[in-house]
Design an enzyme around this catalytic site. Structure first.
Site, PDB file in Angstrom:
ATOM      1  N   GLY A  69      16.197  58.790  16.774  1.00 18.13           N
ATOM      2  CA  GLY A  69      16.226  57.329  16.707  1.00 18.13           C
ATOM      3  C   GLY A  69      17.131  56.848  15.588  1.00 18.13           C
ATOM      4  CG  ASP A  71      16.171  58.658  11.624  1.00 21.03           C
ATOM      5  OD1 ASP A  71      17.376  58.790  11.960  1.00 21.03           O
ATOM      6  OD2 ASP A  71      15.401  59.633  11.485  1.00 21.03           O
ATOM      7  CB  SER A  73      18.411  61.382  10.320  1.00 18.62           C
ATOM      8  OG  SER A  73      18.811  61.094  11.648  1.00 18.62           O
ATOM      9  CG  ASN A  91      27.367  64.294  13.678  1.00 18.96           C
ATOM     10  OD1 ASN A  91      27.808  63.648  14.623  1.00 18.96           O
ATOM     11  ND2 ASN A  91      26.081  64.364  13.397  1.00 18.96           N
ATOM     12  N   PRO A 158      25.361  63.756  23.472  1.00 16.67           N
ATOM     13  CG  PRO A 158      25.483  61.618  24.385  1.00 16.67           C
ATOM     14  CD  PRO A 158      24.991  62.375  23.202  1.00 16.67           C
ATOM     15  CG  HIS A 188      34.618  56.952  24.560  1.00 22.37           C
ATOM     16  ND1 HIS A 188      34.267  57.822  25.579  1.00 22.37           N
ATOM     17  CD2 HIS A 188      33.844  57.312  23.501  1.00 22.37           C
ATOM     18  CE1 HIS A 188      33.326  58.658  25.151  1.00 22.37           C
ATOM     19  NE2 HIS A 188      33.059  58.365  23.894  1.00 22.37           N
ATOM     20  CB  THR A 189      37.754  50.456  23.756  1.00 19.58           C
ATOM     21  OG1 THR A 189      38.936  49.685  23.569  1.00 19.58           O
ATOM     22  CG2 THR A 189      36.692  49.866  22.841  1.00 19.58           C
ATOM     23  CG  ASP A 248      41.216  46.688  24.518  1.00 23.42           C
ATOM     24  OD1 ASP A 248      40.711  47.784  24.824  1.00 23.42           O
ATOM     25  OD2 ASP A 248      42.376  46.585  24.069  1.00 23.42           O
TER      26      ASP A 248
END
Length: 316
Positions: A69, A71, A73, A91, A158, A188-189, A248
């Protein structure tokens, strides 16, 4: 039975409840009335200096919410033997943490111990989108900061290689719908991708094709030139669309042209409902913006923390 119980308890870690903490738009009205303008100032300063910060903050918020969630973290530093989320493989390219630190420092001077790092990140993501031409929205507030951050859990994010079934599962586990999947993919724009995230589409795609046949040939050729076979260039890659610092709907137009970077982008065309939404958003920036706002409010309301950190990088 023990294995099933363990599996269920680990699932509960990820399925943070949207109802965990009641959020409200007026949460800080009495305790820290200048919270929004303080965060906006920190974000504006950073985005004016480097427009790429906008993509970084939006991605950071997304990566935070999808693990335990929203949070904060993702902001915690690794300590001792624990490797934190921010140092997990998915990451590695997250950046602009300093923006959250600057906002937190300013807020601690104004109203110490009141505003959570999770709320700062949610506000910063909204401000980042607005500052690069995107829509604005009212951010519900009152999130708490989490005390656990594990790099191993970032495998739950994902992946750019996901197919539509994997995407549907990932989003539905977090209470997010197909509409949310397509609208949030519109993030992803903004930004840039390293070659590793789309390398599998431009070389050795499968036994029959070297290049993903759904990809426009000239686009694939341009990607192969910036991502050579023996890619030793650390930061080689491509922008997510030709206007990577403008929010956009170009991303959706590119998907329809076979010019999207990720398999997970192309996957949106493999299911009737998601394909229809891609076409809809490609046709109207306004329709996309409205859907994006609804979905990001929904995603950012997945709560899961326990405290208000004094320093966003360490637990109290």
């Amino acid at each position: 039975m023990a294995a099933i119980a363990a599996l269920l308890s680990s699932l509960l870690i990820f399925l943070a409840s949207p109802l965990g903490n009641a959020l409200s738009s007026n949460h800080y009205d009495k305790t820290c009335p200048d919270v929004e303008s303080t965060v906006t100032n920190a974000v504006r300063q950073a985005v004016m200096a480097d427009k790429k910060v906008a993509a970084a903050l939006l991605r950071m918020h997304f990566h935070d919410c999808f693990i335990r969630g929203c949070d904060a973290s993702v902001l915690l530093n690794s300590v001792n033997k624990n490797t934190a989320e921010k140092d997990g493989p998915a990451n590695g390219s997250l950046h602009a943490f300093f923006v959250i630190d600057n906002a937190k420092k300013a807020l601690e001077a104004l109203c110490p111990g009141v505003v959570s790092c999770a709320d700062i990140l949610a506000l910063a993501a909204r401000d980042a989108v607005v500052l690069v031409g995107g829509p604005t929205w009212e951010v519900p507030k009152g999130r708490k900061d989490g005390r656990i951050s594990r790099a191993s859990e970032t495998s739950q994010l994902p992946s750019p290689t996901f197919n539509i079934s994997q995407l549907k599962q990932s989003f539905s586990q977090r209470g997010l719908s197909l509409d949310d999947l397509v609208a949030l993919s519109g993030g992803h724009t903004l930004g840039f991708s390293h070659c590793s995230s789309f390398q599998s589409r431009i070389r050795n795609f499968n036994a029959t094709h070297d290049i993903d046949p759904t990809m426009h040939p000239s686009f694939a050729a341009s990607l192969r030139s910036v991502c050579p076979k023996k890619n030793n260039v650390k930061n080689a890659g491509a922008t997510m669309d030709p206007s990577p610092t403008t929010f956009d709907n170009t991303y959706y137009k590119l998907i329809l042209q076979g010019r999207s970077l990720f398999s997970s982008d192309e996957a949106l065309l493999t299911f009737p409902k998601t394909k229809n939404l891609v076409s809809k958003f490609a046709t109207s920036k306004e329709t996309f913006s409205k859907a994006f706002v609804n979905s990001i409010i929904k995603m950012s309301s997945i709560t899961g923390g326990q405290e208000i950190r004094k320093d966003c990088r360490v637990v109290n």
